[in-house]
Design an enzyme around this catalytic site. Structure first.
Site, PDB file in Angstrom:
ATOM      1  N   THR A  23       0.839  -1.186   0.000  1.00  0.00           N
ATOM      2  CA  THR A  23       0.000   0.000   0.000  1.00  0.00           C
ATOM      3  C   THR A  23       0.881   1.245   0.000  1.00  0.00           C
ATOM      4  O   THR A  23       2.010   1.190   0.478  1.00  0.00           O
ATOM      5  CB  THR A  23      -0.838  -0.004   1.289  1.00  0.00           C
ATOM      6  OG1 THR A  23      -1.764  -1.059   1.204  1.00  0.00           O
ATOM      7  CG2 THR A  23      -1.555   1.298   1.523  1.00  0.00           C
ATOM      8  N   ARG A  83     -13.402  -8.159  -1.208  1.00  0.00           N
ATOM      9  CA  ARG A  83     -12.704  -7.928   0.069  1.00  0.00           C
ATOM     10  C   ARG A  83     -12.329  -6.456   0.196  1.00  0.00           C
ATOM     11  O   ARG A  83     -11.819  -5.834  -0.731  1.00  0.00           O
ATOM     12  CB  ARG A  83     -11.463  -8.802   0.127  1.00  0.00           C
ATOM     13  CG  ARG A  83     -10.611  -8.618   1.401  1.00  0.00           C
ATOM     14  CD  ARG A  83      -9.508  -7.615   1.204  1.00  0.00           C
ATOM     15  NE  ARG A  83      -8.582  -7.586   2.338  1.00  0.00           N
ATOM     16  CZ  ARG A  83      -7.584  -6.715   2.466  1.00  0.00           C
ATOM     17  NH1 ARG A  83      -7.397  -5.790   1.544  1.00  0.00           N
ATOM     18  NH2 ARG A  83      -6.782  -6.761   3.501  1.00  0.00           N
ATOM     19  N   VAL A  84     -12.599  -5.872   1.338  1.00  0.00           N
ATOM     20  CA  VAL A  84     -12.215  -4.495   1.620  1.00  0.00           C
ATOM     21  C   VAL A  84     -11.259  -4.511   2.809  1.00  0.00           C
ATOM     22  O   VAL A  84     -11.518  -5.186   3.808  1.00  0.00           O
ATOM     23  CB  VAL A  84     -13.456  -3.629   1.943  1.00  0.00           C
ATOM     24  CG1 VAL A  84     -13.039  -2.236   2.393  1.00  0.00           C
ATOM     25  CG2 VAL A  84     -14.369  -3.551   0.728  1.00  0.00           C
ATOM     26  N   THR A 119       0.193   0.546   7.216  1.00  0.00           N
ATOM     27  CA  THR A 119       0.272  -0.428   6.129  1.00  0.00           C
ATOM     28  C   THR A 119       0.547  -1.805   6.718  1.00  0.00           C
ATOM     29  O   THR A 119       1.285  -1.926   7.696  1.00  0.00           O
ATOM     30  CB  THR A 119       1.344  -0.038   5.096  1.00  0.00           C
ATOM     31  OG1 THR A 119       1.550  -1.144   4.202  1.00  0.00           O
ATOM     32  CG2 THR A 119       2.676   0.312   5.738  1.00  0.00           C
ATOM     33  N   GLY A 120      -0.059  -2.810   6.113  1.00  0.00           N
ATOM     34  CA  GLY A 120       0.053  -4.180   6.589  1.00  0.00           C
ATOM     35  C   GLY A 120      -1.243  -4.902   6.267  1.00  0.00           C
ATOM     36  O   GLY A 120      -2.105  -4.348   5.570  1.00  0.00           O
ATOM     37  N   ILE A 121      -1.406  -6.105   6.767  1.00  0.00           N
ATOM     38  CA  ILE A 121      -2.627  -6.863   6.477  1.00  0.00           C
ATOM     39  C   ILE A 121      -3.835  -6.120   7.058  1.00  0.00           C
ATOM     40  O   ILE A 121      -3.950  -5.935   8.270  1.00  0.00           O
ATOM     41  CB  ILE A 121      -2.547  -8.282   7.071  1.00  0.00           C
ATOM     42  CG1 ILE A 121      -1.348  -9.033   6.484  1.00  0.00           C
ATOM     43  CG2 ILE A 121      -3.841  -9.044   6.819  1.00  0.00           C
ATOM     44  CD1 ILE A 121      -1.421  -9.257   4.992  1.00  0.00           C
ATOM     45  N   GLY A 122      -4.726  -5.725   6.160  1.00  0.00           N
ATOM     46  CA  GLY A 122      -5.805  -4.823   6.544  1.00  0.00           C
ATOM     47  C   GLY A 122      -6.708  -5.350   7.627  1.00  0.00           C
ATOM     48  O   GLY A 122      -7.169  -4.591   8.498  1.00  0.00           O
TER      49      GLY A 122
HETATM   50  N1  ASP Z   1      -3.479  -2.457   4.323  1.00  0.00           N
HETATM   51  C1  ASP Z   1      -3.613  -2.913   2.970  1.00  0.00           C
HETATM   52  C2  ASP Z   1      -4.790  -3.828   2.874  1.00  0.00           C
HETATM   53  O1  ASP Z   1      -4.870  -4.779   3.617  1.00  0.00           O
HETATM   54  C3  ASP Z   1      -2.414  -3.586   2.429  1.00  0.00           C
HETATM   55  C4  ASP Z   1      -1.128  -2.885   2.669  1.00  0.00           C
HETATM   56  O2  ASP Z   1      -0.993  -2.108   3.588  1.00  0.00           O
HETATM   57  O3  ASP Z   1      -0.190  -3.091   1.915  1.00  0.00           O
HETATM   58  O4  ASP Z   1      -5.613  -3.625   2.025  1.00  0.00           O
END
Ligand code: ASP
Length: 315
Positions: free
Chosen positions: A198, A226-227, A248-251
């Protein structure tokens, strides 16, 4: 101290009280150091907005739009394909310290989702999703744009290989694989394939206004529809009178912890930005890649538990 820094986000920054503006940008947790050039260019674009008399919000939007146009990042052009191998659905959000917020979720076929999110901010709504978001963009003159890149196709192929499947594009079989994936005891791969990328930015302008913006093609393994955290107010981004935060990371994990608003609340309680950023990252187990940008009244910080291309511009 005014100046520029770029690079690996696992470093800590702080500022004095003489600072007029602060711009922080990132290319997503796990993004390599070699992508920091784009983060620096995005910060330059944000600075140009401030120098032209623009406010923090416009600067954050300009930075993220620039990053969306770099196909190396998983946002805008270059976004991840869904597990079906055909669909790209993107999320983006913008927020200013006076409470204005706008977001799009699962928007398709636009070049710059963050610019559409900025238009949603002008409406009475907070979030537009799916075909309605895309129709809204068309109505406002955003051209049809195919964000699929060869890089996204290759990434999808690798992701499928990591799952041990052959990706026939069938939604239900992909869904079944995804459900199996969520139980870690079934994983036949390590955490590495669950990469993100992201893009995001936080800005403080010379008038003490704060803003945050972010855009994403989502995580690597996603069902259609998926959101993630980005368009959920307070999860992926937050801005208020005490500062701005972009994550940023797994949403799903970010949203569960209400990360951006939680870090913001620490700023409001007087916690220093570097400490707040560190505590935000520490909310996650090491197996989960996570990164945050934080700017407050007394300083700014970039923190992550993986490499994360980033840039900061302080003047
Ligand atoms: N946070 C974002 C999501 O899960 C992915 C990311 O941060 O790279 O959609």
């Amino acid at each position: 101290m005014p100046g520029r820094l770029r690079g690996d986000a696992r470093s800590w920054y702080a500022q004095g009280n003489d600072v007029k503006h602060v711009i922080l940008t990132h290319g997503g947790v796990t993004s390599p150091q070699s992508h920091a050039d784009s983060c620096a260019a995005a910060a330059d674009d944000a600075l140009a907005v401030l120098n032209a008399g623009g406010e923090a919000l416009g600067a954050a939007i300009a930075a993220v739009a620039r990053l969306e146009d770099d196909p190396r990042f998983n946002a805008g052009t270059g976004s991840n394909l869904r597990l079906d191998g055909r669909t790209i659905e993107m999320d983006a959000a913008v927020m200013a310290s006076d409470g204005r917020f706008g977001a799009v979720a699962s928007i398709e076929r636009v070049k710059n989702p963050v610019l559409v999110a900025a238009k949603v901010l002008e409406t009475p709504h907070l979030l537009l999703a799916g075909v309605g978001a895309t129709a809204f963009a068309r109505r406002l003159g955003f051209d049809d744009h195919d964000p699929v890149t060869e890089g996204a196709r290759e990434k999808h192929a690798r992701a499928l290989a990591a799952l041990g499947g052959n990706g026939d594009g069938d939604f239900s079989s992909d869904a079944a694989r995804f459900h199996a994936l969520t139980a870690k005891r079934f994983w036949n791969f390590d955490a590495e394939p669950l990469e993100c990328d992201t893009v995001g930015a936080v800005v403080r302008d010379a008038h003490g206004r704060f803003a945050a913006a972010a855009s994403t093609g989502g995580s690597t393994y996603m069902l259609r529809g998926r959101v993630g955290d980005v368009p959920l107010l307070g999860a992926g981004i937050y801005a208020g009178p005490h500062g701005a935060v972009a994550a940023t990371g797994i949403g799903e994990e970010i949203a569960r912890r209400f990360l951006a608003r939680t870090v913001y609340d620490w700023l409001a309680d007087g916690v220093a930005p570097a400490r707040a950023a560190q505590r935000g990252v520490a909310m996650f187990p090491d197996v989960l890649a996570i990164g945050v940008l934080v700017v407050g009244r007394t300083g700014q910080a970039v923190a992550s538990n993986r490499t994360m291309a980033s840039a900061q511009l302080v003047g």
